[in-house]
Design a protein around this motif. Structure first.
Motif, PDB file in Angstrom:
ATOM      1  N   ALA A  41       2.334   1.694  -3.465  1.00 32.68           N
ATOM      2  CA  ALA A  41       1.357   2.262  -4.402  1.00 32.68           C
ATOM      3  C   ALA A  41       1.132   3.746  -4.132  1.00 32.68           C
ATOM      4  O   ALA A  41       0.974   4.540  -5.069  1.00 32.68           O
ATOM      5  CB  ALA A  41       0.035   1.500  -4.299  1.00 32.68           C
ATOM      6  N   LYS A  42       1.118   4.119  -2.869  1.00 34.98           N
ATOM      7  CA  LYS A  42       0.921   5.527  -2.516  1.00 34.98           C
ATOM      8  C   LYS A  42       2.083   6.378  -3.013  1.00 34.98           C
ATOM      9  O   LYS A  42       1.900   7.523  -3.446  1.00 34.98           O
ATOM     10  CB  LYS A  42       0.776   5.669  -1.001  1.00 34.98           C
ATOM     11  CG  LYS A  42       0.376   7.065  -0.545  1.00 34.98           C
ATOM     12  CD  LYS A  42       0.095   7.100   0.950  1.00 34.98           C
ATOM     13  CE  LYS A  42      -0.340   8.500   1.371  1.00 34.98           C
ATOM     14  NZ  LYS A  42      -0.634   8.561   2.841  1.00 34.98           N
ATOM     15  N   CYS A  78       3.602  -0.037 -10.602  1.00 33.98           N
ATOM     16  CA  CYS A  78       4.970   0.404 -10.350  1.00 33.98           C
ATOM     17  C   CYS A  78       5.914  -0.770 -10.559  1.00 33.98           C
ATOM     18  O   CYS A  78       5.484  -1.895 -10.835  1.00 33.98           O
ATOM     19  CB  CYS A  78       5.110   0.999  -8.948  1.00 33.98           C
ATOM     20  SG  CYS A  78       4.449  -0.048  -7.641  1.00 33.98           S
ATOM     21  N   LYS A 100       0.841  -1.197   0.000  1.00 35.21           N
ATOM     22  CA  LYS A 100       0.000   0.000   0.000  1.00 35.21           C
ATOM     23  C   LYS A 100       0.877   1.249   0.000  1.00 35.21           C
ATOM     24  O   LYS A 100       0.611   2.227  -0.705  1.00 35.21           O
ATOM     25  CB  LYS A 100      -0.919  -0.015   1.215  1.00 35.21           C
ATOM     26  CG  LYS A 100      -1.907   1.140   1.265  1.00 35.21           C
ATOM     27  CD  LYS A 100      -2.833   1.005   2.468  1.00 35.21           C
ATOM     28  CE  LYS A 100      -3.854   2.149   2.484  1.00 35.21           C
ATOM     29  NZ  LYS A 100      -4.776   2.015   3.644  1.00 35.21           N
ATOM     30  N   ASN A 138      -0.520   2.984  -8.779  1.00 31.90           N
ATOM     31  CA  ASN A 138      -1.116   1.640  -8.746  1.00 31.90           C
ATOM     32  C   ASN A 138      -0.470   0.661  -9.712  1.00 31.90           C
ATOM     33  O   ASN A 138      -0.802  -0.527  -9.718  1.00 31.90           O
ATOM     34  CB  ASN A 138      -2.616   1.721  -9.029  1.00 31.90           C
ATOM     35  CG  ASN A 138      -3.375   2.219  -7.820  1.00 31.90           C
ATOM     36  OD1 ASN A 138      -2.802   2.501  -6.782  1.00 31.90           O
ATOM     37  ND2 ASN A 138      -4.687   2.340  -7.948  1.00 31.90           N
ATOM     38  N   SER A 183      -5.446  -6.119  -2.520  1.00 35.13           N
ATOM     39  CA  SER A 183      -5.766  -4.692  -2.673  1.00 35.13           C
ATOM     40  C   SER A 183      -7.064  -4.483  -3.436  1.00 35.13           C
ATOM     41  O   SER A 183      -7.748  -3.474  -3.244  1.00 35.13           O
ATOM     42  CB  SER A 183      -4.617  -3.963  -3.378  1.00 35.13           C
ATOM     43  OG  SER A 183      -4.486  -4.393  -4.728  1.00 35.13           O
ATOM     44  N   ASP A 203     -10.293  -2.599  -1.831  1.00 36.45           N
ATOM     45  CA  ASP A 203     -10.225  -1.302  -2.508  1.00 36.45           C
ATOM     46  C   ASP A 203     -11.379  -0.409  -2.036  1.00 36.45           C
ATOM     47  O   ASP A 203     -12.557  -0.717  -2.283  1.00 36.45           O
ATOM     48  CB  ASP A 203     -10.301  -1.503  -4.023  1.00 36.45           C
ATOM     49  CG  ASP A 203      -9.939  -0.250  -4.797  1.00 36.45           C
ATOM     50  OD1 ASP A 203     -10.257   0.854  -4.308  1.00 36.45           O
ATOM     51  OD2 ASP A 203      -9.355  -0.359  -5.878  1.00 36.45           O
ATOM     52  N   TYR A 257      -1.662  -2.817  -8.164  1.00 31.76           N
ATOM     53  CA  TYR A 257      -2.302  -2.565  -6.876  1.00 31.76           C
ATOM     54  C   TYR A 257      -3.664  -1.917  -7.102  1.00 31.76           C
ATOM     55  O   TYR A 257      -3.799  -0.997  -7.904  1.00 31.76           O
ATOM     56  CB  TYR A 257      -1.424  -1.647  -6.017  1.00 31.76           C
ATOM     57  CG  TYR A 257      -1.921  -1.471  -4.601  1.00 31.76           C
ATOM     58  CD1 TYR A 257      -1.460  -2.300  -3.587  1.00 31.76           C
ATOM     59  CD2 TYR A 257      -2.850  -0.488  -4.289  1.00 31.76           C
ATOM     60  CE1 TYR A 257      -1.920  -2.158  -2.275  1.00 31.76           C
ATOM     61  CE2 TYR A 257      -3.315  -0.334  -2.983  1.00 31.76           C
ATOM     62  CZ  TYR A 257      -2.845  -1.173  -1.980  1.00 31.76           C
ATOM     63  OH  TYR A 257      -3.309  -1.030  -0.701  1.00 31.76           O
TER      64      TYR A 257
END
Length: 438
Positions: free
Chosen positions: A51-52, A58, A48, A56, A342, A346, A71
């Motif tokens: 992804a942040k 990477c 998480k 989403n 995820s 979501d 993600y």
């Protein structure tokens, strides 16, 4: 020393050059890549965080090999279903080759995978998958499971092995031609061996082998010169292994979570039993068709699948040719790692993602509805081939148990542990319960 520094610098620059065009991600370093960024054994929190920081989609680097991480629901779904065949390969490593030598269904590729999967699905259908033949086998095991709890007469018991035994015997009847008794020592050894394999899948030693592949380069690699026909004894044995593992481990783990959640949420257990009592007679033999008359119970089972999220990350897929994933060019050989967890949590697709809420699968009229973000069985070309069997087993066994028993916490237990044991599947910690005859 200067030569080592110079070589390391060249490798570092080479990695930066190779990473151009890939989705963004942590800076890769020589030998270790950027896989160090992720603490796989903590929980889904580090993914998480990834992804942040980077989006989403990477990229992590396993040594010098790129791993595209997906993600969230939209990224997972589109990444696995758009150009699905292009990313249908399976990572070939020392560990996988040691396990399967490129054979069977689970970790095979190309012609072997296509032929063995097609044969496996066809064979399961002929042997009863999705029809009354398979249903009768599940009902038989549900009966034995009910009898096990009945014999305990409400005393505290760990349900783990009886559940594994019941679920495994369904697939045993298909692939071995007979069922095992609870006392069978060979069967217990078989289950223990599978447990070790599943636990190894997310052990530190496994990741050391994957991050440092040169460490095991001298050991046997992928199968070469695949013949046109893949129907040999080795493939048969490996396919049986794959079917047994896929047909027992995941479903049994989910059913263990199911009974644990009934202890944690007794009000939900009560609602399920009220629906069962209102719709079915006490002597009714549970069948899969009953799910259409039991919307709340069906919703609870799907919420168990969502909330337990026993497979956080799919087995890595591999791009079998140059392709495009979510707008990024992905060269052949790139690994694709989909964080299914995820998608199941979501917040853009679930009203209360971190609460156990059967309402996620009910409309305003109380009718059962499936949700597009429900990817518990993955998606694309590598979607779980045992999804139908798993849903039948969960429904029939769960309903059969709750029709007969009220499950309660043993006397003296003050707190119920719902933390996960991290492995290839996310298991609950051992627990005991009391099955009180209704």
């Amino acid at each position: 020393m200067e030569f080592f520094v110079f070589c390391s610098l060249l490798q570092f620059l080479n990695l930066q050059w190779k990473s151009r065009g890939f989705p963004p991600g942590p800076t890769p370093f020589p030998i270790i890549g950027s896989i160090w960024w992720i603490n796989f054994r903590a929980d889904h929190g580090s993914l998480k965080k990834l992804a942040k920081a980077y989006g989403n989609i990477c990229t992590l680097w396993m040594g010098h090999r790129p791993v595209v991480v997906l993600y969230g629901f939209q990224a997972v779904k589109n990444g696995l279903t758009n150009n699905s065949e292009d990313v249908s390969g399976r990572l070939q490593t020392f560990i996988f080759n040691k396990m399967a030598d490129g054979k069977g269904i689970l970790v095979s590729n190309g012609l072997i995978w296509k032929q063995q999967r097609h044969f496996g699905i066809g064979t399961l259908r002929k042997l009863g998958m999705g029809n009354k033949g398979m249903e009768r086998g599940i009902q038989t095991e549900a009966h034995y499971l009910v009898e096990f709890f009945r014999d305990k007469k409400g005393e505290a018991v760990d349900p783990s092995f009886p559940i594994v035994h019941a679920v495994s015997n369904v697939i045993c009847a298909v692939v071995f031609g007979h069922r095992f008794s609870l006392e069978d020592k060979t069967f217990r050894q078989l289950i223990e061996a599978f447990n070790h394999i599943v636990a190894f899948g997310n052990s530190y030693f496994y990741y050391i082998c994957e991050v440092f592949p040169w460490f095991v380069e001298h050991l046997p690699g992928p199968t070469k010169n695949v013949p046109n026909s893949t129907f040999d004894e080795d493939n048969m044995v490996q396919s049986v292994f794959d079917l047994f593992l896929g047909g027992s481990e995941t479903t049994a783990t989910t059913l263990r979570w199911a009974l644990l959640y009934m202890l944690v949420y007794p009000d939900i257990q009560d609602k399920v039993q009220k629906e069962l009592d209102a719709v079915l007679s006490p002597s009714h033999l549970i069948c899969y068709e009953d799910r259409k008359k039991l919307p709340y119970t069906n919703a609870v089972i799907h919420e168990i699948l969502r909330f337990s999220s026993i497979v956080l990350i799919t087995l890595p897929r591999e791009a079998v040719k140059d392709t495009t994933v979510l707008g990024y060019h992905v060269p052949k050989g790139t690994l694709i790692m989909a964080n299914v967890d995820s998608a199941l949590f979501d917040p853009g697709y679930w009203e209360t993602p971190h609460q156990f809420n059967p309402g996620h699968f009910l409309d305003k009229g109380g009718n059962f509805v499936i949700r597009e973000a429900f990817l518990a069985f993955s998606a694309g070309h590598r979607v779980c081939l045992g999804e139908t069997i798993a849903k039948m087993e969960l429904f029939i066994m769960f309903c059969s148990l709750l029709q007969k028993f009220k499950f309660t916490v043993p006397e003296g237990v003050k707190e119920i542990n719902t933390d996960i044991i991290f492995g290839s599947t996310m298991k609950p910690h051992p627990y005991k319960l009391c099955a009180v005859l209704r």
